[in-house]
Design a protein around this motif. Structure first.
Motif, mmCIF file in Angstrom:
data_model
loop_
_atom_site.group_PDB
_atom_site.id
_atom_site.type_symbol
_atom_site.label_atom_id
_atom_site.label_comp_id
_atom_site.label_asym_id
_atom_site.label_seq_id
_atom_site.Cartn_x
_atom_site.Cartn_y
_atom_site.Cartn_z
ATOM 1 N N ASN A 14 -12.667 44.645 3.620
ATOM 2 C CA ASN A 14 -13.313 43.394 4.037
ATOM 3 C C ASN A 14 -12.300 42.411 4.598
ATOM 4 O O ASN A 14 -12.559 41.743 5.601
ATOM 5 N N THR A 15 -11.149 42.320 3.953
ATOM 6 C CA THR A 15 -10.100 41.419 4.449
ATOM 7 C C THR A 15 -9.637 41.858 5.828
ATOM 8 O O THR A 15 -9.461 41.035 6.730
ATOM 9 N N PHE A 16 -9.459 43.170 6.014
ATOM 10 C CA PHE A 16 -8.999 43.683 7.298
ATOM 11 C C PHE A 16 -10.037 43.434 8.396
ATOM 12 O O PHE A 16 -9.686 43.009 9.503
ATOM 13 N N VAL A 17 -11.297 43.665 8.097
ATOM 14 C CA VAL A 17 -12.336 43.452 9.109
ATOM 15 C C VAL A 17 -12.447 41.964 9.453
ATOM 16 O O VAL A 17 -12.565 41.600 10.629
ATOM 17 N N MET A 18 -12.368 41.096 8.437
ATOM 18 C CA MET A 18 -12.391 39.658 8.730
ATOM 19 C C MET A 18 -11.170 39.263 9.550
ATOM 20 O O MET A 18 -11.284 38.466 10.485
ATOM 21 N N TYR A 19 -10.013 39.820 9.201
ATOM 22 C CA TYR A 19 -8.798 39.572 9.987
ATOM 23 C C TYR A 19 -9.039 39.948 11.455
ATOM 24 O O TYR A 19 -8.737 39.176 12.366
ATOM 25 N N PHE A 20 -9.581 41.144 11.685
ATOM 26 C CA PHE A 20 -9.764 41.588 13.063
ATOM 27 C C PHE A 20 -10.764 40.703 13.810
ATOM 28 O O PHE A 20 -10.562 40.387 14.980
ATOM 29 N N LYS A 21 -11.835 40.294 13.123
ATOM 30 C CA LYS A 21 -12.795 39.384 13.766
ATOM 31 C C LYS A 21 -12.087 38.099 14.198
ATOM 32 O O LYS A 21 -12.241 37.644 15.326
ATOM 33 N N ALA A 22 -11.322 37.513 13.280
ATOM 34 C CA ALA A 22 -10.631 36.259 13.599
ATOM 35 C C ALA A 22 -9.656 36.454 14.750
ATOM 36 O O ALA A 22 -9.547 35.596 15.635
ATOM 37 N N GLU A 47 -3.109 34.303 8.345
ATOM 38 C CA GLU A 47 -3.228 34.252 6.888
ATOM 39 C C GLU A 47 -3.886 35.520 6.369
ATOM 40 O O GLU A 47 -3.416 36.123 5.403
ATOM 41 N N LEU A 48 -4.960 35.949 7.007
ATOM 42 C CA LEU A 48 -5.656 37.161 6.579
ATOM 43 C C LEU A 48 -4.769 38.391 6.744
ATOM 44 O O LEU A 48 -4.733 39.258 5.859
ATOM 45 N N LEU A 73 -11.297 52.367 6.549
ATOM 46 C CA LEU A 73 -11.480 50.939 6.318
ATOM 47 C C LEU A 73 -12.912 50.512 6.633
ATOM 48 O O LEU A 73 -13.549 49.811 5.840
ATOM 49 N N LEU A 74 -13.413 50.914 7.774
ATOM 50 C CA LEU A 74 -14.763 50.524 8.167
ATOM 51 C C LEU A 74 -15.814 51.104 7.231
ATOM 52 O O LEU A 74 -16.815 50.444 6.928
ATOM 53 N N ASP A 75 -15.588 52.322 6.745
ATOM 54 C CA ASP A 75 -16.527 52.934 5.803
ATOM 55 C C ASP A 75 -16.559 52.189 4.472
ATOM 56 O O ASP A 75 -17.581 52.180 3.791
ATOM 57 N N SER A 76 -15.455 51.567 4.100
ATOM 58 C CA SER A 76 -15.390 50.835 2.829
ATOM 59 C C SER A 76 -15.857 49.386 2.948
ATOM 60 O O SER A 76 -16.186 48.761 1.941
ATOM 61 N N SER A 77 -15.878 48.850 4.139
ATOM 62 C CA SER A 77 -16.188 47.439 4.334
ATOM 63 C C SER A 77 -17.682 47.168 4.191
ATOM 64 O O SER A 77 -18.517 47.983 4.567
ATOM 65 N N THR A 78 -18.000 46.000 3.651
ATOM 66 C CA THR A 78 -19.391 45.545 3.600
ATOM 67 C C THR A 78 -19.682 44.558 4.737
ATOM 68 O O THR A 78 -20.781 44.018 4.811
ATOM 69 N N ILE A 79 -18.702 44.344 5.600
ATOM 70 C CA ILE A 79 -18.844 43.445 6.747
ATOM 71 C C ILE A 79 -19.145 44.290 7.980
ATOM 72 O O ILE A 79 -18.454 45.267 8.252
ATOM 73 N N THR A 101 -17.822 35.123 3.048
ATOM 74 C CA THR A 101 -18.677 35.249 1.863
ATOM 75 C C THR A 101 -18.600 36.661 1.289
ATOM 76 O O THR A 101 -18.522 36.840 0.071
ATOM 77 N N LYS A 102 -18.574 37.654 2.159
ATOM 78 C CA LYS A 102 -18.489 39.044 1.685
ATOM 79 C C LYS A 102 -17.106 39.352 1.106
ATOM 80 O O LYS A 102 -16.990 40.101 0.137
ATOM 81 N N VAL A 103 -16.064 38.759 1.684
ATOM 82 C CA VAL A 103 -14.730 38.924 1.105
ATOM 83 C C VAL A 103 -14.709 38.300 -0.289
ATOM 84 O O VAL A 103 -14.205 38.905 -1.240
#
Length: 146
Positions: A14-22, A47-48, A73-79, A101-103
């Motif tokens: 989740n942290t990695f996916v949020m990082y990539f989005k940002a 920061e992420l 990573l994507l398989d484990s993410s809830t984002i 919120t998901k993180v």
């Protein structure tokens, strides 16, 4: 212990996916407040990104392997990944708030399991990350009020 490892994987993913989005939004944001948004998104993704390695190392500390592919990573993410580039800065910031919120949810679960397994260092780490994500939520909510 298996549930704790799975929770760590979800928090990392989740942290990695949020990082990539940002980071992606940093590259692609446009509009009237471009400079401020670009700078904010740069600080957010940095920061992420800084949290990804320590999360991965926590997995290794408990004797397990960290993900070895983006698919893992994507398989484990809830984002969810973005299908298309969001068309407005507000859409980007709402997506980031939803991701945050998901993180937070995944870190709360990690904290709970770490405490249950008497992994106080991991619980402290999760609590510290939760504090950081509370601040991210505040900033994102404040931007969205504009």
């Amino acid at each position: 212990m298996e549930e704790l490892v799975a929770s760590l994987h979800i928090s990392l993913a989740n942290t990695f996916v949020m990082y990539f989005k940002a980071h992606s939004y940093h590259w692609n944001v446009e509009g009237e407040n471009f400079s401020q948004y670009h700078n904010f998104l740069g600080e957010l993704y940095e920061e992420l990104h800084g949290a990804v390695d320590p999360l991965s190392e926590r997995i290794r500390v408990i004797g397990q392997y960290s993900p070895h592919s983006l698919k893992d990573l994507l398989d484990s993410s809830t984002i969810e990944e973005d299908e298309d580039n969001p068309s407005t800065p507000n859409e980007m910031f709402q997506n980031l708030l939803d991701a945050n919120t998901k993180v937070v949810d995944s870190l709360n679960k990690l904290f709970e399991l770490a405490t249950e397994h008497k992994k106080q260092g991991l619980a402290d780490f999760a609590a510290g990350r939760l504090d950081v994500h509370d601040k991210h939520a505040w900033f994102l909510r404040s931007i969205l009020k504009g």
